[in-house]
Structure formats: structure tokens, C-alpha cells
Write a protein that holds these residues in place. Sequence first.
Motif, mmCIF file in Angstrom:
data_model
loop_
_atom_site.group_PDB
_atom_site.id
_atom_site.type_symbol
_atom_site.label_atom_id
_atom_site.label_comp_id
_atom_site.label_asym_id
_atom_site.label_seq_id
_atom_site.Cartn_x
_atom_site.Cartn_y
_atom_site.Cartn_z
ATOM 1 N N THR A 1 0.895 -1.128 -0.011
ATOM 2 C CA THR A 1 0.007 0.034 -0.125
ATOM 3 C C THR A 1 0.703 1.274 -0.098
ATOM 4 N N VAL A 2 0.633 2.162 -1.113
ATOM 5 C CA VAL A 2 1.494 3.211 -1.253
ATOM 6 C C VAL A 2 0.785 4.615 -0.979
ATOM 7 N N ALA A 3 1.077 5.246 0.188
ATOM 8 C CA ALA A 3 0.215 6.637 0.213
ATOM 9 C C ALA A 3 0.747 7.706 -0.546
ATOM 10 N N ILE A 4 0.163 8.687 -0.939
ATOM 11 C CA ILE A 4 0.645 9.756 -1.688
ATOM 12 C C ILE A 4 0.109 11.001 -1.124
ATOM 13 N N VAL A 5 1.042 11.697 -0.576
ATOM 14 C CA VAL A 5 0.563 12.974 0.172
ATOM 15 C C VAL A 5 1.203 14.157 -0.177
ATOM 16 N N GLY A 6 0.716 15.227 0.211
ATOM 17 C CA GLY A 6 1.274 16.454 -0.363
ATOM 18 C C GLY A 6 0.284 17.700 -0.259
ATOM 19 N N GLU A 7 0.744 18.837 -0.341
ATOM 20 C CA GLU A 7 -0.407 20.039 -0.603
ATOM 21 C C GLU A 7 -1.125 20.115 -1.892
ATOM 22 N N THR A 8 -1.980 20.889 -1.764
ATOM 23 C CA THR A 8 -3.139 20.881 -2.674
ATOM 24 C C THR A 8 -2.298 21.316 -4.180
ATOM 25 N N VAL B 1 -9.493 -4.900 4.571
ATOM 26 C CA VAL B 1 -9.799 -6.153 3.586
ATOM 27 C C VAL B 1 -9.596 -5.693 2.101
ATOM 28 N N LEU B 2 -10.040 -4.519 1.730
ATOM 29 C CA LEU B 2 -9.915 -4.063 0.332
ATOM 30 C C LEU B 2 -8.785 -3.924 -0.080
ATOM 31 N N LEU B 3 -7.591 -3.304 0.787
ATOM 32 C CA LEU B 3 -6.281 -3.288 0.348
ATOM 33 C C LEU B 3 -5.489 -4.486 0.557
ATOM 34 N N GLY B 4 -5.960 -5.434 1.354
ATOM 35 C CA GLY B 4 -4.960 -6.564 1.447
ATOM 36 C C GLY B 4 -4.906 -7.451 0.099
ATOM 37 N N GLY B 5 -3.521 -7.659 0.128
ATOM 38 C CA GLY B 5 -2.984 -8.737 -1.125
ATOM 39 C C GLY B 5 -3.262 -7.689 -2.424
ATOM 40 N N ARG B 6 -3.454 -6.481 -2.363
ATOM 41 C CA ARG B 6 -3.405 -5.698 -3.671
ATOM 42 C C ARG B 6 -2.456 -4.838 -3.592
ATOM 43 N N THR B 7 -1.992 -4.253 -4.846
ATOM 44 C CA THR B 7 -0.898 -3.131 -4.949
ATOM 45 C C THR B 7 -2.099 -1.977 -4.822
ATOM 46 N N SER B 8 -1.723 -1.143 -3.791
ATOM 47 C CA SER B 8 -2.688 -0.207 -3.507
ATOM 48 C C SER B 8 -2.025 1.417 -3.540
ATOM 49 N N PHE B 9 -2.887 2.197 -4.180
ATOM 50 C CA PHE B 9 -1.989 3.735 -3.962
ATOM 51 C C PHE B 9 -3.209 4.522 -3.350
ATOM 52 N N VAL B 10 -3.078 5.111 -2.202
ATOM 53 C CA VAL B 10 -3.999 5.825 -1.345
ATOM 54 C C VAL B 10 -3.476 7.176 -1.409
ATOM 55 N N ALA C 1 -4.508 10.591 0.315
ATOM 56 C CA ALA C 1 -5.374 10.880 1.251
ATOM 57 C C ALA C 1 -4.744 11.773 2.182
ATOM 58 N N HIS C 2 -5.564 12.638 3.043
ATOM 59 C CA HIS C 2 -5.236 13.566 3.987
ATOM 60 C C HIS C 2 -5.081 12.994 5.635
ATOM 61 N N ARG C 3 -5.810 11.868 5.615
ATOM 62 C CA ARG C 3 -6.207 11.403 6.926
ATOM 63 C C ARG C 3 -5.149 10.586 7.543
ATOM 64 N N LEU C 4 -4.626 10.562 8.747
ATOM 65 C CA LEU C 4 -3.591 9.874 9.341
ATOM 66 C C LEU C 4 -4.042 8.262 9.284
ATOM 67 N N SER C 5 -5.410 8.075 9.574
ATOM 68 C CA SER C 5 -5.935 6.632 9.775
ATOM 69 C C SER C 5 -5.572 5.971 8.376
ATOM 70 N N THR C 6 -5.526 6.525 7.139
ATOM 71 C CA THR C 6 -5.114 5.853 6.106
ATOM 72 C C THR C 6 -3.965 5.974 5.385
ATOM 73 N N VAL C 7 -3.159 6.748 6.247
ATOM 74 C CA VAL C 7 -1.606 7.097 5.788
ATOM 75 C C VAL C 7 -0.664 6.086 6.531
ATOM 76 N N ARG C 8 -0.864 6.341 7.862
ATOM 77 C CA ARG C 8 0.115 5.864 8.723
ATOM 78 C C ARG C 8 0.492 4.323 8.769
ATOM 79 N N HIS C 9 -0.408 3.641 8.194
ATOM 80 C CA HIS C 9 -0.450 2.165 8.119
ATOM 81 C C HIS C 9 0.270 1.687 6.721
ATOM 82 N N ALA C 10 0.444 2.630 5.683
ATOM 83 C CA ALA C 10 0.986 2.437 4.346
ATOM 84 C C ALA C 10 2.451 1.830 4.272
ATOM 85 N N ASP C 11 2.927 0.697 3.397
ATOM 86 C CA ASP C 11 4.033 0.298 3.328
ATOM 87 C C ASP C 11 5.110 1.434 2.731
ATOM 88 N N LEU C 12 4.586 2.310 1.987
ATOM 89 C CA LEU C 12 5.549 3.490 1.530
ATOM 90 C C LEU C 12 4.594 4.642 1.453
#
Length: 593
Positions: A381-388, A534-543, A545-556
Motif C-alpha cells: 500500500t503506497v500513500a501519496i501525500v502533499g499539499e494541494t 480487507v479491500l487493500l489486502g493482497g493488492r497493490t494499492s495507491f492511496v 489521502a489527508h487523514r492519518l488513519s489511511t496514511v500511517r499504516h501504508a508500506d510506503l
Amino acid sequence: MKIVPPRHEREPNRRPLDAKLARRIFSYTRPHARRRNWLFFLTAARSLLLPALGWAVGAVLAGPIARHDGRGTALGVAGFVALLLVTNGMFVFRIRFALELGEALVHDLRRDIYAHLLRMPLSFFQRMPAGRLVARISSDVDSIRLGIQDSVFIGIVHVGSMLASATLMALYDLTLFLVVLGLVPVLWAILRYFHRRLARSYGEMQESFSRVAATLAESVGGMRVIQGFGRQDITGGLFRALIYDHSRYNLGIARQNAIFTPLLEFNGQIFVAILIVLGGYQTLTGRIEVGALLQFFFLANLFFNPIPILTNQYNQALAAMAGAERVFRLLDTAPDWIDRPGAGPLPGLLGRVEFRAVSFAYEPGRAVLRDVSFVALPGQTVAIVGETGSGKTTIASLIAKFYPPSEGSILIDGHDAADIDTDWLHGRMGNVLQASFLFSGTVLDNIRFGRPSATRDEVQAAARALDVLEVIDGLPRGLDTEVGERGASLSAGERQIVCFCRAMLANPRILILDEATSAIDVVTEARLQKALGVLLGGRTSFVVAHRLSTVRHADLVLVLAAGRVVESGRFDDLVRAGGVLAGLHRGAGITTG
């Protein structure tokens, strides 16, 4: 006020009746050649039978009736009635075949337009207003239909009738026929004068209608914003200006036709008067019999009467050509990019995604991404963050192959994405966007969009796996709840839940969540955390997001700034490093909410 369209939306001028364009229109009749050929036969036959009816009336009047021959008159009338029955019987089939051919042509054109639109990349729809496309597939195609089923075949009937009448008149009296022939240069001059003016006016009228349709579609879609800011008067004023402009073009056409048609009729009447004088003189001097003169006048009426009808059909033909020009320009618009020759599927897709020095610009000279490189391993799971405006959504769009990179390359399982069939790849990807889009229909229909062959039980299983089945069952009719246009009958959170279920049912190998939880309240999102796992499990996922809840557990975590990756790594490591991500965290660019 005259509305002037932007330069890139203006229609180029072309000849009003273009033979090349007409041939292309008729190319759509080839699959229906049998019906078309019968129609041409019936049309040609009717163009000969109409003068024959006029000739028969004159022959009966000048012959048996003039001789007081009762038996001959009865036979003549019987022959005329038989000819009339044949003519009208063929007329029934001519109308039927014309309507069927017109409908078949409309069906094929709309099919091709829609298929063409489905092949166009997203960049095309970003610059083409939806209302303009609706106008192409509705009013423009309908104008072509009328041009084919009415203008062409009615025109052939009346032109053929005029030619047959002219031939018979020449056989009766060449001198009187030469007088009729003298009308041709006058008619030609009138037609030529109004020809270009009407063609230009029809093109401008249809273009103004496209602007009306585009503005209407945009206003309906943005009604919440219009009413939310109290801008009904301003937008209403702009729309009134557009419909006034459209009415002005229509009135201009009406004024020209108000001169054009009576002028043609007046010329016909003048020449009939001349024929009466000359024909009367020839009868008095014994050069022509009254019966022959009577027949000649019947034929002359058949020659002049079609002129107003041909005028109307000519105007309709101009509208059809203008519509065809716009439709074929759309069909001829090439996609901004296509797959490379030989692009195909990628057996055994694992989901490894790599960006190699990727740069991208929506417009030349205005780069959105610059030299972006990273690797996402299968199942990560890859999280992509940054300003607008930093390029987060652009990266998601490039991964989804909505656009090709301007520079560099994107690899999937080590293969250049440009060598992978786009449709095949999209079938193995899932997208959940911030602006959750639902189609008109039921909740069940919208979830099944991810996998149309899915059963109701499979849809319920997908919702149960995400732990949202209770939410869906709580809707007025559960899965059978009508969502309305764009999902208007559901809340923003409910729409997003449907989109999650749709992605879950599709079971994609690569999943993209672009601000997918932004429309969901904190309580619902907390409930969805397990579901997201469940949705992200086993899939290559790109997220994205701005909320920590969906960012802090990302692999990258990729941190973007001004189109560049300025930091990458695990969330906790980046926060402890005190860099850009830590600053976004402290400044509430990413919140715990």
C-alpha cells in the motif's frame, strides 16, 4: 447581445453542399443497400408517374371530353384512376422505406459516435463540454436523418417530375418550352444568392444551440453551487443571453426564407402569365390547338409547383450538411494518444508498479510532475501525500493509464505500460475517487458495474466483507434502492460506500483510492478501517489521502511538493525525521480526524 464563441470552439467555414461530405453521409446507407435501392427505384418511378398523371388529365380533357366521346371519357377516367392507385400505392412504400432508412442511419451514427467517445481519453472530455456532445448525438444526427429521409428523396421526386414535365412540354411546343427554359437562369441566380447566406446561418444556428445545450448541462450539474451562492440571477441572465442569441439566428433564417420562397413563387407565376399570353396568341393564330395548350399548362403547373417544396427541402439539406459536418468532425477527432502497435495483455499480473524518471504536463511547458521515481511492490500500500496542486491525483491518473507520461516510463511487472493493452489493464484495476459517481439505476446495478456478471449473493458478500451490508440494508429498499441521477437520493457517505463495494466486487489487482474517504464522516470511516484493510489486502494499492488513519499504516509514503517526490519511506520514520511530512502533520495538512 451577440455571443461570440471562444476561438477553439468556432466552426470552420466550408462549402454549404459538399459532395465529399454527402458521399460520406450516404456511406452509412451501404449496410441497408436493399432498402435504399428499392427506395431509389420507388422515388424514380414516382417522379415519372406524377407528370404522367398531369399528362393523363390533359389528354382526357383534350381528347374524349373535347370530342364529347362518352365511352372514351369513361375509359380515360378508368385509366387515370388505375394510374392514380399505382402512384399512391408506391407512395406508401416510398414513405415507409424512407422512414426506415432514416432511422437505420440514425441508429448507426449514434452507435458510432458513442463507440468513438468510449475510445477517447479523459483529456478529450476535459476540454469538450458535455452539452456539446449531447447536441452532436441528438439534434445534429436528427438533422442528418431529415436530410436523408426527406430532402434527398423528396428532392429527387420533384426534380425528376420537373425534368419529365420539361421533356413532355418540349415535345408539345418547343417555343413555349423555351420560354419556360428562360426561367432557369433567374432561378439559378436566386438560388446562388441565398445559397451561401442560408448555409452560414444554419451553421451559426446549430452552433448556438450547442452553446445552449452545454450551458444547460453545466447549470443542472452545478445547481447546488448556483443556489448555494445565490447566483440564480446571474446564471439566468447568461442563459437568457444564449437563448436570445439562438433565437436571433433562427429569426435571421426565417427572414431570409420569407424573401426566398415567395420570390421563387412569384417568378413562377410571372412565367405562367407569360405562357398564357403566348399560348393564347398561338391558339388564336391556329399554331396550337386548345387541347394541346391545356395539356401544356397542366405540365407547366407540374414544373412550377415543386419549386416552393424544393426550397424547403433545400433549407433542410443545408441543416443536414451543417449537422453532418459537426458529427463527422467529432468522429474524425483522433485520440490524444493510443496504445503502441502490438500492445496486448500481461499474463499473470502481479501488480508491481514502477515510475522511472516520470514527468508530465497537461499542457506543453507547464509541467505538473518532474522526474518522479518510485517502486511499489506487489501487495504493497503506497500513500501519496502533499499539499494541494503537488501532483497527487496526477500520479494516480498516470498509474490508471488515463494519460501517458510526457517523459520517462511507467512499468507494470517490468513491462512498459505503453506496451500493455489499456482496456485489458483497466479491467484489472479499481478506482475509488473523491467525487463518487453513480449511474442512474439501483444500488445493486451500481455495485454490479464492477463485475456485471455478479449474482445478488456475491454483491451482498462484497458488502459484508467491507462490513457495510447493514448500511445498505438500511436504505429504503436495500440493494433495490433507486440512486437517482448521479446518486442524488443517497448521502455523500452512502455514495462512497457503494463505490467501495463496487471496487471490492471487481477484485482488482491494482487499486487506486483518490481521496476516497474524504466524503465519509469520522464515525463511518472508523467503521470502515477494517473494511479498508480487507479491500487493500493482497493488492497493490495507491492511496491519495489527508487523514492519518489511511496514511500511517501504508508500506510506503510518497511526499510530493511542486510535482516532485521530496520524501519517501514509512510514515513513522518520516515524521521522526522532521521533514516535509512532519511539517504537514504539525500544520494539519494531515489530520487525525
